[in-house]
Motif scaffolding. Structure first.
Motif, short mmCIF file in Angstrom:
data_model
loop_
_atom_site.label_atom_id
_atom_site.label_comp_id
_atom_site.label_asym_id
_atom_site.label_seq_id
_atom_site.Cartn_x
_atom_site.Cartn_y
_atom_site.Cartn_z
N ALA A 224 0.75 -1.23 0.05
CA ALA A 224 -0.18 0.07 -0.06
C ALA A 224 0.92 1.18 0.01
N HIS A 225 0.39 2.42 -0.41
CA HIS A 225 0.83 3.72 -0.44
C HIS A 225 0.35 4.64 0.47
N LEU A 226 1.45 5.59 1.38
CA LEU A 226 1.06 6.31 2.30
C LEU A 226 1.81 7.62 2.02
N PRO A 227 1.12 8.78 2.19
CA PRO A 227 1.92 10.08 2.14
C PRO A 227 2.70 10.27 3.47
N ILE A 228 3.93 10.58 3.29
CA ILE A 228 4.69 10.90 4.40
C ILE A 228 5.74 12.08 4.30
N TYR A 229 6.19 12.63 5.42
CA TYR A 229 7.34 13.48 5.22
C TYR A 229 8.35 13.18 6.35
N LEU A 230 9.69 13.56 6.45
CA LEU A 230 10.58 13.44 7.52
C LEU A 230 10.37 14.73 8.52
N HIS A 231 10.53 14.80 9.52
CA HIS A 231 10.64 15.70 10.58
C HIS A 231 11.80 15.45 11.55
N GLU A 232 12.83 16.73 11.27
CA GLU A 232 13.91 16.61 11.89
C GLU A 232 13.65 17.13 13.62
N ASN A 233 14.48 16.48 14.60
CA ASN A 233 14.35 16.81 15.79
C ASN A 233 15.74 16.87 16.53
N LYS A 234 16.36 18.14 16.31
CA LYS A 234 17.69 18.20 16.59
C LYS A 234 17.77 18.02 18.12
N ALA A 235 16.86 18.39 19.00
CA ALA A 235 16.77 18.28 20.32
C ALA A 235 16.77 16.76 21.05
N PHE A 236 16.80 15.83 20.22
CA PHE A 236 16.87 14.41 20.59
C PHE A 236 17.82 13.58 19.90
N ARG A 237 19.19 13.64 20.37
CA ARG A 237 20.04 13.24 19.64
C ARG A 237 21.32 12.48 20.32
N LEU A 238 21.63 11.22 19.86
CA LEU A 238 22.88 10.81 20.32
C LEU A 238 24.02 11.58 20.86
N PRO A 239 24.86 11.37 21.79
CA PRO A 239 26.07 12.13 22.02
C PRO A 239 26.79 12.50 20.90
N GLU A 240 27.42 13.53 20.52
CA GLU A 240 28.57 13.60 19.26
C GLU A 240 29.70 12.68 19.80
N ASP A 241 29.93 12.44 21.13
CA ASP A 241 31.09 11.56 21.14
C ASP A 241 30.68 10.36 21.40
N PRO A 242 31.37 9.39 20.17
CA PRO A 242 30.75 7.97 20.34
C PRO A 242 31.12 6.94 21.53
N THR A 243 31.76 7.56 22.28
CA THR A 243 32.32 6.62 23.51
C THR A 243 31.41 7.19 24.66
N ALA A 244 30.65 7.98 24.78
CA ALA A 244 29.87 8.69 25.94
C ALA A 244 28.78 7.51 26.15
N PRO A 245 28.59 7.37 27.49
CA PRO A 245 27.74 6.58 27.94
C PRO A 245 26.25 7.01 27.73
N VAL A 246 25.24 6.08 27.36
CA VAL A 246 23.82 6.61 27.15
C VAL A 246 22.92 5.76 27.97
N ILE A 247 21.83 6.44 28.83
CA ILE A 247 20.85 5.71 29.30
C ILE A 247 19.71 6.11 28.95
N MET A 248 18.68 4.95 28.32
CA MET A 248 17.57 5.31 27.58
C MET A 248 16.32 4.61 28.52
N ILE A 249 15.30 5.42 28.69
CA ILE A 249 14.18 5.18 29.38
C ILE A 249 12.87 5.46 28.27
N GLY A 250 12.42 4.05 27.87
CA GLY A 250 11.69 3.72 26.67
C GLY A 250 10.43 2.97 26.95
N PRO A 251 9.32 3.04 27.85
CA PRO A 251 8.25 2.19 28.09
C PRO A 251 7.55 2.51 26.94
#
Ligand SMILES: Cc1cc2nc3c(=O)[nH]c(=O)nc-3n(C[C@H](O)[C@H](O)[C@H](O)COP(=O)(O)OP(=O)(O)OC[C@H]3O[C@@H](n4cnc5c(N)ncnc54)[C@H](O)[C@@H]3O)c2cc1C
Ligand SMILES: NC(=O)c1ccc[n+]([C@@H]2O[C@H](COP(=O)([O-])OP(=O)(O)OC[C@H]3O[C@@H](n4cnc5c(N)ncnc54)[C@H](OP(=O)(O)O)[C@@H]3O)[C@@H](O)[C@H]2O)c1
Length: 390
Positions: A224-251
Motif C-alpha cells: 500500500a502507499h502512504l503520504p509521508i514526510y520526515l521531521h527533524e528533531n535536533k533536540a533528541f540526538r545521540l551524543p557527538e562523542d561515540p564513546t559517551a555512555p547513554v541511558i535510555m528510558i523507553g516504556p
C-alpha cells in the motif's frame, strides 16, 4: 527537550513536506504484541526515495485518510452523495467524498467544531447543543466531545448543514500524525521504521479507532502507499562523542527512538556503553523487539538491559522502580558523563521518571533534592538530559 508538539515550521529532509509529501510504499507491517496482549502495537517499515535522509531521534509524519465506512456514514447522515463539488483549503475544486476522505477531520470531535456547528443554527440552536456553548460550559463541552466523533454530533443534532462547503468551516483540517523513527538509516538504507500503538476504544456505544494508527493498523498492508514526510528533531540526538555512555528510558512505544539509537551505534561500531530501560504490561505478550534487544545485550552492545512488566505481578512495577533499584550504578554512569534520554508518555511517565532521576542523583551524591535539581539543570545545559514525550 522536545515536549513534542510538532513545530509549526517543520523542516523537511529532502524536498518533501507535509503539504507536499512523499508517497511511500509499505514494506513491512507486522504485529509486535502477542495475541494475548491488551494492546495492538505494530512495526511498520516504509520506503524512502534516494536523497531522503534522517538521523536517529527524528520523526516521520504520516498523512492518514478517514475510514471509508465512516465517510459514508457522515454522507448518509447529511443527506449528500459525495459527488457534490467543494473547494478545498487551497480553493481547488474537489468532490465532497474526497474532502471527507482526505482533507477534513471527522474523527475525534473538537470543541471548536461544536461551536461552529451550533452557529449554523442561527437563532434556533437546540437546547442540548446550546448547553455546551460558551466559556461557562467549557467543562461540559469537553466531557461531551470526549470519545465522540463528528457523526455523533450530526446524528444527535441534525439539520444544521445545508451546503457541503459549510463542512470546511465546521471541521478541522485532517492533520498528519508524528511517529518517532525506530530505525537507523545506516542499518536500513532507503527505509524508515515506526512502532505504532493502534488506538482502539469503545465510547458511547460504538467501537472507535484512531485515524492514523487505525489506518496503519487496518488499511496499510505491504504494497500500500502512504503520504509521508520526515521531521527533524535536533533536540533528541545521540551524543557527538561515540564513546559517551547513554541511558535510555523507553516504556511502550517510547522504545522506538532507542531502537534507532542502538542500531546506529551498532552499525557504526560506536563503543559507548548503552543502558536500556523498557516497560510494558506483560513480558509474554508486550516485550517489543525482544529478540533484537536480547541479541544486542548478548553481543555486549547493550551493556545493561532492564525491563519492568507492570502487570506480571500483583503490584505494578514501572521503569522508575528499576531505576531506583539501580540508583547507585545509575549515578555512577551520570558521573562518567552519561546522557539520559526519556521517550513515551508525557502525562505521567515522564514526570515520574524525572522524580526518580532526581532521587537517584540525591542518593548517589548523598545530597539534598535541591542539589539534585542543580545537578539536573547542569545536565540539561550540557544537553545530557533529553526528552521526546507525547
Ligand atoms: C513527536 C511525536 C512522536 C510520536 N511517536 C509515536 C510513536 O512512536 N508511536 C505511537 O504509537 N505514537 C506516537 N505518537 C502519537 C501519534 O502521533 C498519534 O497521536 C497517535 O498514533 C494517535 O493518533 P491517531 O490518529 O491514531 O488517533 P486520533 O484519531 O488522533 O485519536 C486519538 C484521540 O482519541 C481519543 N481517545 C483515545 N483513547 C480514548 C478513549 N479510551 N476514550 C475516549 N477517547 C479516546 C483522544 O482524544 C485521543 O487524543 C507520537 C506523537 C508525537 C507528537
Ligand atoms: N494520542 C493517542 O491516542 C495515543 C496513541 C498511542 C500512544 N499514545 C501515547 O503514547 C505513549 C505510549 O503508549 P503505549 O501504549 O505504547 O505505552 P504506555 O501507555 O506508556 O505503557 C507502557 C508501560 O508504562 C507503564 N506505565 C503506566 N504509567 C506509568 C508511569 N506513571 N510511569 C512509568 N510507567 C508507566 C504501563 O503500565 P500500566 O499500563 O500497567 O499501568 C506500561 O507497562 C502514551 O503517552 C500514550 O498515551 C497516545
Amino acid at each position: 527537550m522536545t515536549e513534542t508538539t510538532p513545530a509549526p515550521a517543520e523542516k523537511a529532509h529532502g524536498k518533501y513536506t507535509r503539504n507536499q509529501p512523499y508517497l511511500s510504499r509499505v514494506l513491512t507491517n507486522r504485529r509486535l504484541t502477542g495475541p494475548e496482549s491488551e494492546k495492538e502495537t505494530i512495526h511498520v517499515e516504509l520506503a524512502l526515495e534516494d536523497g531522503m535522509t534522517y538521523t536517529p531521534g527524528d520523526a516521520v509524519g504520516i498523512i492518514p485518510t478517514n475510514r471509508e465506512s465512516q465517510v459514508h456514514d457522515v454522507l448518509r447522515a447529511l443527506g449528500f452523495t459525495g459527488s457534490e463539488p467543494v473547494e478545498d483549503h487551497y480553493k481547488n475544486q474537489i468532490s465532497l467524498l474526497e474532502a471527507l476522505t482526505a482533507h477534513l477531520g471527522i474523527g475525534k470531535l473538537a470543541r471548536g467544531s461544536v461551536n461552529q456547528y451550533a452557529k449554523l443554527y442561527g437563532e434556533n440552536v437546540p437546547a442540548g447543543l446550546a448547553a455546551l456553548l460558551g466559556t461557562e460550559n467549557k467543562a461540559l463541552a469537553e466531557e461531551y466531545v470526549w470519545g465522540r466523533e463528528f457523526l455523533d454530533l450530526i446524528t444527535e443534532f441534525p439539520g444544521a448543514i445545508t451546503a457541503p462547503q459549510q463542512l470546511f468551516v465546521v471541521l478541522q483540517r485532517l492533520q498528519p500524525r508524528m511517529y518517532s523513527i525506530a530505525s537507523s538509516q545506516a542499518a536500513h538504507p532507503g527505509e524508515v521504521h515506526t512502532t505504532v500503538r493502534v488506538v482502539r476504544y469503545t465510547a458511547h456505544g460504538h467501537d472507535r479507532q484512531g485515524v492514523a494508527s487505525g489506518h496503519l493498523g487496518e488499511r496499510a498492508p505491504v504494497g500500500a502507499h502512504l503520504p509521508i514526510y520526515l521531521h527533524e528533531n535536533k533536540a533528541f540526538r545521540l551524543p557527538e562523542d561515540p564513546t559517551a555512555p547513554v541511558i535510555m528510558i523507553g516504556p511502550g512505544t517510547g522504545i522506538a527512538p532507542f531502537r534507532a539509537f542502538l542500531e546506529h551505534r551498532q552499525v557504526l561500531g560506536q563503543s559507548g556503553p548503552n543502558w536500556l530501560f523498557f516497560g510494558e504490561q506483560r513480558s509474554v505478550s508486550d516485550y517489543l523487539y525482544k529478540e533484537q534487544f536480547l541479541a544486542m545485550h548478548h553481543d555486549g552492545l547493550l551493556t545493561q538491559l532492564h525491563t519492568a512488566f507492570s502487570r506480571d505481578q500483583s503490584k505494578k512495577v514501572y521503569v522508575q522502580d528499576r531505576m531506583n533499584e539501580h540508583a547507585a550504578e545509575l549515578y555512577a554512569w551520570l558521573e562518567r558523563g552519561a546522557y539520559f534520554y526519556v521517550c513515551g508518555d508525557a502525562s505521567r511517565m515522564a514526570k515520574d521518571v524525572e522524580t526518580a532521576l532526581l532521587d537517584c542523583i540525591a542518593k548517589g551524591c548523598d545530597g539534598t533534592l535541591e542539589h539534585a535539581a542543580e545537578y539536573l539543570a547542569e545536565m540539561k545545559k550540557q544537553k545530557r538530559y533529553q526528552r521526546d514525550v507525547y
